[in-house]
Design a protein around this motif. Structure first.
Motif, PDB file in Angstrom:
ATOM      1  N   ASP A  31       0.806  -1.216   0.000  1.00 34.73           N
ATOM      2  CA  ASP A  31       0.000   0.000   0.000  1.00 34.73           C
ATOM      3  C   ASP A  31       0.839   1.265   0.000  1.00 34.73           C
ATOM      4  OD1 ASP A  31      -0.993  -0.455   3.514  1.00 34.73           O
ATOM      5  OD2 ASP A  31       0.961  -0.145   2.572  1.00 34.73           O
ATOM      6  N   TYR A  32       2.127   1.105  -0.191  1.00 38.69           N
ATOM      7  CA  TYR A  32       3.003   2.272  -0.237  1.00 38.69           C
ATOM      8  C   TYR A  32       4.117   1.973  -1.220  1.00 38.69           C
ATOM      9  CZ  TYR A  32       6.257   5.871   1.402  1.00 38.69           C
ATOM     10  OH  TYR A  32       7.107   6.941   1.484  1.00 38.69           O
ATOM     11  N   ARG A  51       0.794   6.531  -2.164  1.00 39.26           N
ATOM     12  CA  ARG A  51       0.066   5.560  -1.348  1.00 39.26           C
ATOM     13  C   ARG A  51      -1.050   4.951  -2.182  1.00 39.26           C
ATOM     14  NH1 ARG A  51       2.331   5.997   3.519  1.00 39.26           N
ATOM     15  NH2 ARG A  51       3.403   7.959   3.931  1.00 39.26           N
ATOM     16  N   ASN A  94       4.193  -2.663   2.992  1.00 40.66           N
ATOM     17  CA  ASN A  94       2.862  -2.709   3.568  1.00 40.66           C
ATOM     18  C   ASN A  94       2.959  -3.036   5.049  1.00 40.66           C
ATOM     19  OD1 ASN A  94       2.224  -5.770   4.034  1.00 40.66           O
ATOM     20  ND2 ASN A  94       3.212  -5.630   2.045  1.00 40.66           N
TER      21      ASN A  94
END
Lengths: 113, 114
Positions: A31-32, A51, A94
């Protein structure tokens, strides 16, 4: 192992053109995402991050695009300059992996004058 | 210091000798990484320290490699009985670690085994 050494793919562009560097990431839970630039003889340096709640983010002359459907990340450099010649790495992380950054294998960008 | 500091910057050692590489992370950074980079190649993950958790050693290539992090700050990467294939640049990075943030890299230690 992760990102085991491979000979780097190379992208050659004409000075002034736009460059697009692509990266396929591995974990759908990531997620990043970050792009790093590494010049010869130096450690990697942060360029831009994004993000997973975004699909596009712009910086100075750089844009990162995120396509979560196909797990693809790209870095666009506008009006490429000789100083942009470097190796570019994408990285993902993540929460489930304790935020450990996992790096892609890298792309060498060569800018022709 | 303001950034990640690694020492020495260059190390030449004889095959079979042990070496220690040092990393001083950014103050307050709980996460610390070691990577290896051979000439013209990508980053090979070695080990990851995150706070007081057990380190992720999944990238260490053999039992000749070990690393420790004392007091949650300085880290030492030790290579025992060095081999020529250990020649590479060893990069250290640190990050805040408790959330998704960028990692900051040191300049690396160039290790040459002769």
């Amino acid at each position: 192992g992760e990102s085991v050494g491979l000979h780097l793919p190379t992208l050659s562009v004409q000075e002034g053109d736009n460059s697009i560097i692509n990266c396929a990431y591995s974990n759908s839970a990531s997620d990043y995402f970050i792009w790093y630039k590494q010049e010869s003889g130096k450690g990697p340096q942060f360029i831009i991050d994004i993000r997973s709640n975004m699909d596009k983010r712009q910086g100075q002359r750089v844009t990162v695009l995120l396509n979560k459907t196909v797990k693809h990340l790209s870095l666009q450099i506008a009006a490429t300059q000789p100083g942009d010649s470097a190796v570019y790495f994408c990285a993902e992380s993540n929460m489930d992996s304790s935020y450990k950054l996992i790096f892609g294998s890298g792309t060498r960008l060569l800018v022709r004058p | 210091g303001a950034g990640v500091s690694q020492s020495p910057s260059n190390k030449v050692t004889e095959k079979g000798k042990d070496v220690e590489l040092r990393c001083d992370p950014i103050s307050g950074h709980t996460a610390l990484y070691w990577y290896r980079q051979s000439l013209g190649q990508g980053l090979e993950f070695l080990i990851y320290f995150q706070g007081n958790s057990a380190p992720d050693k999944s990238g260490l290539p053999s039992d000749r490699f070990s690393a420790e992090r004392t007091g949650g700050s300085v880290s030492t990467l030790t290579i025992q009985r060095t081999q020529q294939e250990d020649s590479a640049v060893y990069l250290c990075a640190s990050s805040l670690g408790f959330l998704n943030t960028e990692a900051f890299f040191g300049q690396g230690t160039r290790l040459t085994v002769v």
